[in-house]
Design an enzyme around this catalytic site. Structure first.
Site, PDB file in Angstrom:
ATOM      1  N   LYS A 114      23.867   3.532 -25.455  1.00 18.46           N
ATOM      2  CA  LYS A 114      23.483   2.365 -26.248  1.00 18.46           C
ATOM      3  C   LYS A 114      24.607   2.002 -27.205  1.00 18.46           C
ATOM      4  O   LYS A 114      25.045   2.817 -28.008  1.00 18.46           O
ATOM      5  CB  LYS A 114      22.201   2.616 -27.053  1.00 18.46           C
ATOM      6  CG  LYS A 114      21.667   1.308 -27.685  1.00 18.46           C
ATOM      7  CD  LYS A 114      20.670   1.547 -28.794  1.00 18.46           C
ATOM      8  CE  LYS A 114      21.311   1.687 -30.140  1.00 18.46           C
ATOM      9  NZ  LYS A 114      21.968   0.445 -30.646  1.00 18.46           N
ATOM     10  N   GLU A 190      27.207  13.264 -35.117  1.00 13.61           N
ATOM     11  CA  GLU A 190      28.411  13.083 -35.934  1.00 13.61           C
ATOM     12  C   GLU A 190      28.046  12.033 -36.960  1.00 13.61           C
ATOM     13  O   GLU A 190      27.898  10.849 -36.635  1.00 13.61           O
ATOM     14  CB  GLU A 190      29.596  12.662 -35.059  1.00 13.61           C
ATOM     15  CG  GLU A 190      30.932  12.816 -35.748  1.00 13.61           C
ATOM     16  CD  GLU A 190      31.429  11.517 -36.346  1.00 13.61           C
ATOM     17  OE1 GLU A 190      31.288  11.361 -37.596  1.00 13.61           O
ATOM     18  OE2 GLU A 190      31.930  10.676 -35.596  1.00 13.61           O
ATOM     19  N   CYS A 224      33.956   7.192 -41.095  1.00 12.79           N
ATOM     20  CA  CYS A 224      33.055   8.250 -41.579  1.00 12.79           C
ATOM     21  C   CYS A 224      33.791   9.353 -42.310  1.00 12.79           C
ATOM     22  O   CYS A 224      33.229  10.004 -43.199  1.00 12.79           O
ATOM     23  CB  CYS A 224      32.261   8.830 -40.413  1.00 12.79           C
ATOM     24  SG  CYS A 224      33.292   9.395 -39.043  1.00 12.79           S
ATOM     25  N   GLU A 321      28.215   7.428 -49.565  1.00 15.99           N
ATOM     26  CA  GLU A 321      29.172   6.896 -48.593  1.00 15.99           C
ATOM     27  C   GLU A 321      29.157   5.363 -48.677  1.00 15.99           C
ATOM     28  O   GLU A 321      28.193   4.724 -48.274  1.00 15.99           O
ATOM     29  CB  GLU A 321      28.808   7.358 -47.188  1.00 15.99           C
ATOM     30  CG  GLU A 321      29.826   6.955 -46.147  1.00 15.99           C
ATOM     31  CD  GLU A 321      29.486   7.460 -44.754  1.00 15.99           C
ATOM     32  OE1 GLU A 321      30.411   7.815 -44.010  1.00 15.99           O
ATOM     33  OE2 GLU A 321      28.278   7.487 -44.413  1.00 15.99           O
TER      34      GLU A 321
END
Length: 423
Positions: A114, A190, A224, A321
């Protein structure tokens, strides 16, 4: 299909990608907004290299012969895990495709992948090239859809044998829960990060400024593992602040197809507004805004390269983040202090260390709780280097030999031996 045939198909696919690299680089920039030079000169070559790497593994996956205590012959088989569900993010659509699809195919699995709803274009294009390379129908299936519908269906499907997800920590928790509640399929994750980049007192400040700038601002800050907590020793702190501010002011932001542009737009309205909210939070918490702090221009999702100094550990911009071009610079006094503060986070994806001292580098690399520590470099992503996180930055490793373990089952086969000549 034999392992050798899988390898040949992956190599033919890599050749086709190279042949169509100009179209793919342009499509990736349309897809994501990242600078075209980054797509063409960095990410397409890396994508091709990754498939060369995994093509090399396809015919080298094998089990072991294991000694037994009694008269038995014992061998292990490394079998494909089956149907691999894979959910990739929008920040590096092509690279994440390679990180997921490469090892899964090398190990002989079938895939339902996806794409992120924001960036379906390049995955669909390269999937077509895979079929041109001879991959049989049904082996690689690409689904474009939203997380709560298509992603949730994939994670909870009873006929999916394994799920791999890259994205936010909050969404990763949902994927893990859906997998557990369905058929208890194994999951690799992850996830997010708040990576420290530690600049020691012996650093060459000019070089440290440039590397810290790259560590944070690369890919519009949408990375990330971005070095989003810049820890600077107090002896060089003031000099570093002035030079970091000057470097951010020189950063070229604009049309990602224009030569020399370093920073394109953020991915969409939601991310654009999120970044601006965090900038406002930094100002309201009394961090010092050195430069930037607002949108750039009146059209598009462009954000001014932003630098904060005098950032404290308890501020939102030091804890969350942000995923945008916002550099938070913190001061530290000694190694023990910065180790404690760098590790004081729910994340553990990556870290950076900038020092001339081997002793300092060794101390920090062993003390930092992160899956990757870059010393005097950052964002080095060779195909063989494993990548993944500690703590809430994920489960498992991508790339390298470690990634193959995610897509294999180990079966022990035990056979009795009659009057063996030796044991």
């Amino acid at each position: 299909m034999t392992p050798y045939e899988r390898s040949r198909i992956m190599l033919r696919f890599a050749d086709l990608v190279e042949k169509h690299s100009e179209e793919l680089a342009a499509l990736e920039t349309w897809n994501n907004g990242k600078p075209h030079e980054q797509s063409a000169k960095s990410e397409l070559p890396m994508f091709i290299r990754l498939f060369h790497y995994y093509a090399g593994w396809a015919d080298k996956i094998h089990g072991l012969t294991v000694p037994a205590d009694g008269p038995h012959h014992v061998q292990t088989l490394h079998e494909p895990i089956g149907v691999a569900g894979q959910i990739i993010p929008w920040n590096f659509p092509l690279i994440m495709f390679a990180w997921k699809v490469g090892p899964a195919l090398a190990c002989g699995n079938t895939i339902v992948l996806k794409t992120a709803e924001q960036t379906p274009l390049t995955a669909l294009y390269v999937a077509k090239l895979f079929h041109e390379a001879g991959l049989p129908p049904g082996v690689l299936n690409v689904v474009s859809g939203y997380g709560p519908t298509a992603g949730a269906a994939l994670a909870s499907h009873m006929d999916v044998d394994k799920v791999a997800f890259t994205g936010s920590t909050d969404t990763g928790k949902i994927v893990l829960e859906l997998a557990a509640k369905s058929n208890l399929k194994p999951v690799t994750l992850e996830l997010g990060g708040k990576s420290p980049f530690i600049i020691c007192e012996d650093a060459d400040v000019d070089k440290a400024v440039e590397l810290a700038h790259f560590a944070l601002f690369f890919n519009q800050g949408q990375c990330c593992c971005a070095g989003s907590r810049t820890f600077v020793h107090e002896r060089v702190y003031d000099e570093f602040i002035e030079k970091a501010k000057a470097r951010a002011l020189r950063r070229v932001v604009g049309d990602p197809f224009r030569k020399g542009v370093e920073q394109g737009p953020q991915i969409d309205t939601e991310q654009f507004e999120k970044v601006l909210r965090y900038i406002r939070a930094g100002i309201e918490s009394n961090a010092t805004l050195e430069c930037g702090g607002d949108r750039l221009g009146t059209k598009g999702y462009f954000v001014q390269p932003t630098v904060f100094s005098n950032v404290m550990d308890d501020m939102l911009i030091a804890k969350d983040e942000i995923f945008g071009p916002v550099q938070s610079i913190l001061k530290f006094k000694d190694i023990d202090e910065v180790i404690r503060r760098a590790n004081n986070t729910r994340y553990g994806l990556a870290a950076g260390v900038f020092t001339k001292s081997v002793e300092t580098a060794n101390t920090l690399t062993r003390a930092l709780r992160a899956g990757t520590v870059w010393v005097n470099c950052f964002d080095v992503f060779d195909a063989a280097i494993p990548f993944g996180g500690y703590k809430m930055s994920g489960i498992g490793r991508e790339k390298g030999i470690y990634s193959l373990h995610n897509y294999l089952q180990v079966k022990a086969v035990v056979t009795p031996l009659k009057n063996p000549a030796w044991l």
